[in-house]
Enzyme design. Structure first.
Site, PDB file in Angstrom:
ATOM      1  NE  ARG A 121     -37.259 -55.890  44.146  1.00 14.40           N
ATOM      2  CZ  ARG A 121     -36.586 -56.586  44.899  1.00 14.40           C
ATOM      3  NH1 ARG A 121     -37.071 -57.725  45.633  1.00 14.40           N
ATOM      4  NH2 ARG A 121     -35.392 -56.126  45.246  1.00 14.40           N
ATOM      5  CD  GLN A 126     -35.971 -55.879  35.194  1.00 15.28           C
ATOM      6  OE1 GLN A 126     -35.368 -55.405  34.260  1.00 15.28           O
ATOM      7  NE2 GLN A 126     -36.358 -56.925  35.301  1.00 15.28           N
ATOM      8  CG  ASP A 129     -35.645 -53.270  42.166  1.00 15.11           C
ATOM      9  OD1 ASP A 129     -35.408 -52.869  43.566  1.00 15.11           O
ATOM     10  OD2 ASP A 129     -35.838 -54.362  41.758  1.00 15.11           O
ATOM     11  CB  SER A 132     -32.431 -54.898  42.475  1.00 16.26           C
ATOM     12  OG  SER A 132     -33.510 -55.719  42.714  1.00 16.26           O
ATOM     13  CE1 TYR A 229     -39.374 -58.905  47.897  1.00 17.98           C
ATOM     14  CE2 TYR A 229     -41.463 -58.529  46.732  1.00 17.98           C
ATOM     15  CZ  TYR A 229     -40.330 -57.939  47.220  1.00 17.98           C
ATOM     16  OH  TYR A 229     -39.602 -56.899  46.721  1.00 17.98           O
TER      17      TYR A 229
HETATM   18  P1  NAD Z   1     -35.829 -60.514  50.221  1.00 25.07           P
HETATM   19  O1  NAD Z   1     -34.529 -59.346  50.404  1.00 25.07           O
HETATM   20  O2  NAD Z   1     -36.922 -60.340  50.588  1.00 25.07           O
HETATM   21  O3  NAD Z   1     -35.113 -61.726  50.821  1.00 25.07           O
HETATM   22  C1  NAD Z   1     -33.677 -62.349  50.487  1.00 25.07           C
HETATM   23  C2  NAD Z   1     -33.932 -63.756  50.219  1.00 25.07           C
HETATM   24  O4  NAD Z   1     -34.123 -64.675  51.644  1.00 25.07           O
HETATM   25  C3  NAD Z   1     -35.274 -64.127  49.309  1.00 25.07           C
HETATM   26  O5  NAD Z   1     -34.669 -65.005  48.304  1.00 25.07           O
HETATM   27  C4  NAD Z   1     -35.977 -65.069  50.284  1.00 25.07           C
HETATM   28  O6  NAD Z   1     -36.738 -66.029  49.658  1.00 25.07           O
HETATM   29  C5  NAD Z   1     -34.923 -65.617  51.371  1.00 25.07           C
HETATM   30  N1  NAD Z   1     -35.561 -66.157  52.402  1.00 25.07           N
HETATM   31  C6  NAD Z   1     -36.690 -65.758  53.384  1.00 25.07           C
HETATM   32  N2  NAD Z   1     -36.736 -66.543  54.310  1.00 25.07           N
HETATM   33  C7  NAD Z   1     -35.802 -67.509  54.277  1.00 25.07           C
HETATM   34  C8  NAD Z   1     -35.610 -68.546  54.903  1.00 25.07           C
HETATM   35  N3  NAD Z   1     -36.180 -69.078  56.089  1.00 25.07           N
HETATM   36  N4  NAD Z   1     -34.541 -69.402  54.503  1.00 25.07           N
HETATM   37  C9  NAD Z   1     -33.872 -69.140  53.611  1.00 25.07           C
HETATM   38  N5  NAD Z   1     -34.186 -68.271  52.656  1.00 25.07           N
HETATM   39  C10 NAD Z   1     -35.226 -67.429  53.030  1.00 25.07           C
HETATM   40  O7  NAD Z   1     -35.635 -60.973  48.566  1.00 25.07           O
HETATM   41  P2  NAD Z   1     -35.104 -60.140  47.084  1.00 25.07           P
HETATM   42  O8  NAD Z   1     -33.604 -60.312  47.030  1.00 25.07           O
HETATM   43  O9  NAD Z   1     -35.601 -58.833  47.377  1.00 25.07           O
HETATM   44  O10 NAD Z   1     -35.841 -60.951  46.134  1.00 25.07           O
HETATM   45  C11 NAD Z   1     -37.290 -61.377  46.163  1.00 25.07           C
HETATM   46  C12 NAD Z   1     -37.536 -61.966  44.910  1.00 25.07           C
HETATM   47  O11 NAD Z   1     -37.650 -60.799  44.031  1.00 25.07           O
HETATM   48  C13 NAD Z   1     -36.428 -62.879  44.065  1.00 25.07           C
HETATM   49  O12 NAD Z   1     -37.261 -63.810  43.391  1.00 25.07           O
HETATM   50  C14 NAD Z   1     -35.680 -61.973  43.246  1.00 25.07           C
HETATM   51  O13 NAD Z   1     -35.404 -62.592  42.114  1.00 25.07           O
HETATM   52  C15 NAD Z   1     -37.020 -61.328  42.674  1.00 25.07           C
HETATM   53  N6  NAD Z   1     -36.803 -60.031  41.943  1.00 25.07           N
HETATM   54  C16 NAD Z   1     -37.148 -59.656  41.036  1.00 25.07           C
HETATM   55  C17 NAD Z   1     -37.145 -58.321  40.202  1.00 25.07           C
HETATM   56  C18 NAD Z   1     -37.963 -57.680  39.033  1.00 25.07           C
HETATM   57  O14 NAD Z   1     -37.419 -56.742  38.718  1.00 25.07           O
HETATM   58  N7  NAD Z   1     -38.708 -58.451  38.480  1.00 25.07           N
HETATM   59  C19 NAD Z   1     -35.911 -57.565  40.921  1.00 25.07           C
HETATM   60  C20 NAD Z   1     -35.327 -58.035  42.000  1.00 25.07           C
HETATM   61  C21 NAD Z   1     -35.650 -59.259  42.770  1.00 25.07           C
END
Ligand code: NAD
Length: 424
Positions: A121, A126, A129, A132, A229
């Site tokens: 990521r 991007q 991804d 996402s 994460y």
């Molecule tokens: P994910 O699918 O791994 O998890 C979904 C969500 O569940 C996360 O926000 C996580 O913090 C939350 N979670 C885990 N345990 C939990 C608990 N016990 N109670 C409540 N919530 C809980 O995550 P994701 O959607 O793939 O995103 C992960 C991170 O990556 C986020 O910060 C997102 O903004 C970021 N991200 C960055 C990029 C990039 O291009 N840089 C792209 C996509 C996502």
């Protein structure tokens, strides 16, 4: 000779397809010959003629044997890959964790395979991804599915016949799917709240007009990895958070859970007792059901009645909005393949030194080469490996695959540097 790209028709439980008429046009523009398996796009609303119109040739499944590059949504089955020629390059969502035997089979078949969900990521990747692009649509669809099961209106309505109150929606896990669920529920007029264990989520939730609910202690402030994460939380934190959430859930009409921790089972967040505290007619959606589930009693592929709450546990939720999901997935694939085609010579070649290749390449040259899986998969490689032709691999590929003793966590070495909300 231009390289042949073959777009497979997926199994009957997968409505998505790994190409769109737009991606066919762009792949053809890169100098590749695109062949689409007849009927591949039907479940995504794309007839063969639409692929033909942008430059693809339609063929039967047998032609996959002459393909250099194979585009899929899901990892091929043993029967499917038996038809692929050794040395073919396969792109798919490979679901590698816990499936090391299948990875070993792909290595033995001499395939060079890429797991799109391991794409780092980072800013450069991007547009590739898939987590996402698909999670975003799943978050949207979760709210649509919930509203379908919910016997009341989502927005507040003031009519001559009386007032309908706005639905109260609580989203647990505010990553990509959760943020889109919040945005969608807000668009429908619901009163929305959300929780997450990552501190960065607080501001993102607020910026979408939802209320943030969480125990914000020292552990919470340290709960995010460098890659953005969630970390697994201590039992003490989970207990405090559960008490806060239990009180909140009792007042909600719809709960949508999306919480995941990479490489681990989903955390259990909603108990039967919490569901029992909700009003009759309430709805819950468990988007984590395929990874063990966030909600007690949720069943994969079903709407289960748990303590009087309709608990939706649909699998492959992105596939429930297949036309959009396929279009975005096809763009993710194109963006990755484009990095492998030389602009001048139009030659396709995999550069094993590229950080995107290093992060996503599972098998090559008869070996499971990805450091996270090589050790576990080695137990399944009993036959002598098939040597893959290296015609599509740049010369630096000669470097042998290295096996790290300690598998690294998924994406632990890469930094997420853009908020998911920017993509919404
Ligand atoms: P994910 O699918 O791994 O998890 C979904 C969500 O569940 C996360 O926000 C996580 O913090 C939350 N979670 C885990 N345990 C939990 C608990 N016990 N109670 C409540 N919530 C809980 O995550 P994701 O959607 O793939 O995103 C992960 C991170 O990556 C986020 O910060 C997102 O903004 C970021 N991200 C960055 C990029 C990039 O291009 N840089 C792209 C996509 C996502």
């Amino acid at each position: 000779m231009p390289k042949i790209v073959f777009v497979c028709r997926e199994g009957s439980d997968e409505p998505r397809v790994a190409a769109s008429p737009e991606s066919v046009k762009r792949l053809t523009g890169l100098g590749l010959t695109v062949v689409v398996e007849s009927g591949a796009g039907l479940a995504s609303g794309v007839p063969d003629a639409a692929f033909e119109a942008t430059g693809a040739r339609i063929a039967g499944s047998g032609e996959v044997g002459s393909a250099d590059i194979i585009l899929r949504v899901n990892r091929p089955t043993a029967t499917e890959m038996a038809a692929y020629r050794p040395g073919a390059v396969v792109f798919a969502v490979m679901d590698p964790y816990g499936n090391e035997a299948a990875l070993a089979d792909m290595a033995k078949a001499g395939l060079t395979t890429f797991a799109m969900e391991l794409m780092p990521r980072i800013t450069r990747a991007q547009s590739m991804d898939v987590l996402s692009s698909q999670a975003n649509l799943a978050g949207y669809r979760a709210v649509i599915d919930a509203s379908h099961e919910y016997g009341r209106a989502m927005p507040m309505m003031m009519t001559a016949a009386g007032t309908v109150p706005a639905a109260k929606v609580f989203v647990m896990g505010a990553g990509v799917a959760g943020l889109q669920a919040i945005a969608t529920a807000r668009r429908l007029g619901a009163v929305v709240s959300a929780t997450d264990v990552r501190p960065a989520a607080k501001e993102q939730v607020a910026s979408l007009g939802a209320k943030f609910i969480a125990v914000e202690d020292e552990e919470f402030k340290a709960a995010e990895t460098a890659a953005g994460y969630a970390k697994p939380m201590s039992e003490a934190y989970q207990a405090k958070q559960a008490a806060l959430v239990a009180e909140h859930i009792a007042k909600q009409d719809i709960v949508i859970t999306t919480a995941l921790i990479p490489g681990r089972p989903a955390p259990k967040l909603v108990s039967r007792a919490m569901l029992a505290s909700m009003k009759p007619g309430s709805v819950a959606v468990d988007l984590a059901v395929e990874r063990g589930g966030n909600i007690e009693g949720s069943e994969k592929g079903k709407v289960a009645d748990v303590e009087g709450v309709a608990v939706i546990g649909y699998a492959n939720v992105a596939g429930r909005i297949a036309a959009s999901a396929s279009a975005l997935y096809a763009r993710n694939l194109f963006a990755f393949i484009e990095t492998m085609v030389d602009k001048g010579t139009k030659e396709f070649a995999v550069n094993p030194e590229d950080e995107l290749v290093k992060a996503t390449m599972l098998t090559h040259g008869g070996q499971v080469v990805h450091p996270n899986f090589a050790t576990a998969a080695a137990a399944f490689v009993v036959d002598a490996p098939v040597a893959a032709p290296t015609a599509t691999v740049a010369p630096v590929a000669a470097e042998p695959a290295r096996v790290r003793k300690k598998p690294a966590a998924v994406n632990a070495e890469t930094g997420g540097d853009a908020a998911a909300e920017e993509k919404l």
